[in-house]
Design a protein around this motif. Structure first.
Motif, PDB file in Angstrom:
ATOM      1  N   LEU A 171      66.772 129.665  60.031  1.00 27.89           N
ATOM      2  CA  LEU A 171      66.982 131.040  60.480  1.00 27.89           C
ATOM      3  C   LEU A 171      68.237 131.640  59.865  1.00 27.89           C
ATOM      4  O   LEU A 171      68.261 132.818  59.474  1.00 27.89           O
ATOM      5  CB  LEU A 171      67.068 131.082  62.007  1.00 27.89           C
ATOM      6  CG  LEU A 171      67.277 132.456  62.636  1.00 27.89           C
ATOM      7  CD1 LEU A 171      66.174 133.417  62.234  1.00 27.89           C
ATOM      8  CD2 LEU A 171      67.347 132.333  64.159  1.00 27.89           C
ATOM      9  N   LEU A 172      69.307 130.847  59.747  1.00 25.30           N
ATOM     10  CA  LEU A 172      70.535 131.337  59.120  1.00 25.30           C
ATOM     11  C   LEU A 172      70.294 131.721  57.662  1.00 25.30           C
ATOM     12  O   LEU A 172      70.908 132.666  57.155  1.00 25.30           O
ATOM     13  CB  LEU A 172      71.635 130.279  59.212  1.00 25.30           C
ATOM     14  CG  LEU A 172      72.241 130.073  60.610  1.00 25.30           C
ATOM     15  CD1 LEU A 172      73.229 128.916  60.597  1.00 25.30           C
ATOM     16  CD2 LEU A 172      72.918 131.351  61.096  1.00 25.30           C
ATOM     17  N   CYS A 173      69.405 130.993  56.992  1.00 29.56           N
ATOM     18  CA  CYS A 173      69.067 131.340  55.608  1.00 29.56           C
ATOM     19  C   CYS A 173      68.409 132.710  55.535  1.00 29.56           C
ATOM     20  O   CYS A 173      68.635 133.476  54.600  1.00 29.56           O
ATOM     21  CB  CYS A 173      68.129 130.289  55.014  1.00 29.56           C
ATOM     22  SG  CYS A 173      68.916 128.715  54.649  1.00 29.56           S
ATOM     23  N   GLY A 179      68.231 131.833  51.296  1.00 28.15           N
ATOM     24  CA  GLY A 179      66.989 131.131  51.008  1.00 28.15           C
ATOM     25  C   GLY A 179      67.163 129.698  50.555  1.00 28.15           C
ATOM     26  O   GLY A 179      66.216 129.066  50.103  1.00 28.15           O
ATOM     27  N   GLU A 180      68.363 129.168  50.652  1.00 31.42           N
ATOM     28  CA  GLU A 180      68.616 127.792  50.216  1.00 31.42           C
ATOM     29  C   GLU A 180      68.579 126.860  51.421  1.00 31.42           C
ATOM     30  O   GLU A 180      69.586 126.295  51.847  1.00 31.42           O
ATOM     31  CB  GLU A 180      69.973 127.724  49.501  1.00 31.42           C
ATOM     32  CG  GLU A 180      70.028 128.594  48.261  1.00 31.42           C
ATOM     33  CD  GLU A 180      71.406 128.605  47.606  1.00 31.42           C
ATOM     34  OE1 GLU A 180      72.333 127.987  48.166  1.00 31.42           O
ATOM     35  OE2 GLU A 180      71.529 129.211  46.539  1.00 31.42           O
ATOM     36  N   TRP A 181      67.376 126.689  51.983  1.00 27.35           N
ATOM     37  CA  TRP A 181      67.267 125.927  53.223  1.00 27.35           C
ATOM     38  C   TRP A 181      67.547 124.443  53.040  1.00 27.35           C
ATOM     39  O   TRP A 181      68.084 123.798  53.939  1.00 27.35           O
ATOM     40  CB  TRP A 181      65.903 126.149  53.862  1.00 27.35           C
ATOM     41  CG  TRP A 181      64.753 125.908  52.947  1.00 27.35           C
ATOM     42  CD1 TRP A 181      64.184 124.698  52.647  1.00 27.35           C
ATOM     43  CD2 TRP A 181      64.050 126.893  52.200  1.00 27.35           C
ATOM     44  NE1 TRP A 181      63.157 124.874  51.761  1.00 27.35           N
ATOM     45  CE2 TRP A 181      63.041 126.212  51.467  1.00 27.35           C
ATOM     46  CE3 TRP A 181      64.138 128.279  52.080  1.00 27.35           C
ATOM     47  CZ2 TRP A 181      62.140 126.866  50.629  1.00 27.35           C
ATOM     48  CZ3 TRP A 181      63.258 128.934  51.241  1.00 27.35           C
ATOM     49  CH2 TRP A 181      62.281 128.241  50.530  1.00 27.35           C
ATOM     50  N   ARG A 187      73.853 120.487  55.021  1.00 27.00           N
ATOM     51  CA  ARG A 187      75.162 120.833  55.600  1.00 27.00           C
ATOM     52  C   ARG A 187      75.195 120.695  57.119  1.00 27.00           C
ATOM     53  O   ARG A 187      76.267 120.590  57.705  1.00 27.00           O
ATOM     54  CB  ARG A 187      75.545 122.271  55.231  1.00 27.00           C
ATOM     55  CG  ARG A 187      75.864 122.493  53.771  1.00 27.00           C
ATOM     56  CD  ARG A 187      76.553 123.844  53.578  1.00 27.00           C
ATOM     57  NE  ARG A 187      75.797 124.949  54.140  1.00 27.00           N
ATOM     58  CZ  ARG A 187      74.909 125.680  53.465  1.00 27.00           C
ATOM     59  NH1 ARG A 187      74.665 125.386  52.193  1.00 27.00           N
ATOM     60  NH2 ARG A 187      74.269 126.678  54.048  1.00 27.00           N
ATOM     61  N   THR A 188      74.027 120.723  57.743  1.00 28.94           N
ATOM     62  CA  THR A 188      74.005 120.746  59.210  1.00 28.94           C
ATOM     63  C   THR A 188      73.387 119.489  59.823  1.00 28.94           C
ATOM     64  O   THR A 188      74.058 118.758  60.552  1.00 28.94           O
ATOM     65  CB  THR A 188      73.235 121.984  59.707  1.00 28.94           C
ATOM     66  OG1 THR A 188      71.914 121.996  59.116  1.00 28.94           O
ATOM     67  CG2 THR A 188      73.958 123.265  59.344  1.00 28.94           C
TER      68      THR A 188
END
Length: 202
Positions: A171-173, A179-181, A187-188
């Motif tokens: 969702l943050l992407c 768009g770099e999911w 990272r998460t």
């Protein structure tokens, strides 16, 4: 080469995104495929059947059928591996987003389609989320039994956090337009899983 059936589904998916299910007519769906009415009706009897096929093609098939709530950490052969399980979930989600953005270059299309189809897919989503959370929680309990994960960890709460991070990273992407999911997942989710491990004594 894309089959006629998949060509119809992809064209319908674009129209459903643009107009929504209720506002898209079967005549318009036939027109956007570039095929004859007979060719479309050969594969799909009506708009609902076509919508169901699009839901399956762009959503349901990416949720692993191996994730089930029927898992038990009390078994002696506690073999569920957290890294492998989380990795498979991330890979499934990545393939879903890649398939959607190959048709419509916008990660937000996944969310628009999901919320439009929600009345149909809510029971499936509820079942899969419950199964996924249970599987991750059991994998964490297995890790605790092996002495790999922090014994004070609450597996059920941590499993829900893990699922929330996967969805949240995607969702943050959408929100930042990157768009770099895959990078967002790295990272998460991966640092979170790593933080659950027992640290070796100095």
């Amino acid at each position: 080469m894309t089959s006629a059936r998949n060509r119809i589904i992809e064209a319908a998916f674009r129209l459903f995104l643009k107009q929504g299910y209720e506002n898209a007519s079967m005549a318009e769906l036939v027109a956007v495929t570039g095929l004859s009415k007979g060719a479309v009706y050969h594969h799909f009897r009506d708009k609902e059947a076509l919508h169901d096929a699009a839901i399956d093609h762009f959503f349901l098939r990416f949720f692993s059928s191996t994730i089930s709530g029927n898992v038990n950490s009390d078994k002696l052969d506690c073999v569920l591996d957290l890294d492998a399980l989380v990795g498979a979930m991330i890979a499934d989600f990545s393939r879903l987003l890649e398939t959607v953005t190959a048709i419509v270059p916008d990660v937000g299309a996944y969310y628009r389609f999901l919320f439009d189809a929600l009345p149909k897919v809510r029971p499936f989503i509820r079942d899969r989320l419950s199964g996924a959370q249970a599987a991750v929680a059991v994998a964490m309990r297995c890790g605790q039994k092996r002495g790999q994960l922090n014994p004070s960890l609450d597996p059920d709460a941590a499993a829900m956090q893990c699922l929330a991070m996967i969805e949240g990273a995607a969702l943050l992407c959408v929100l930042d337009g990157a768009g770099e999911w895959d990078a967002a997942f790295e990272r998460t989710i991966l640092p979170f899983v790593e933080s659950l491990r027992v640290r070796p004594s100095a």
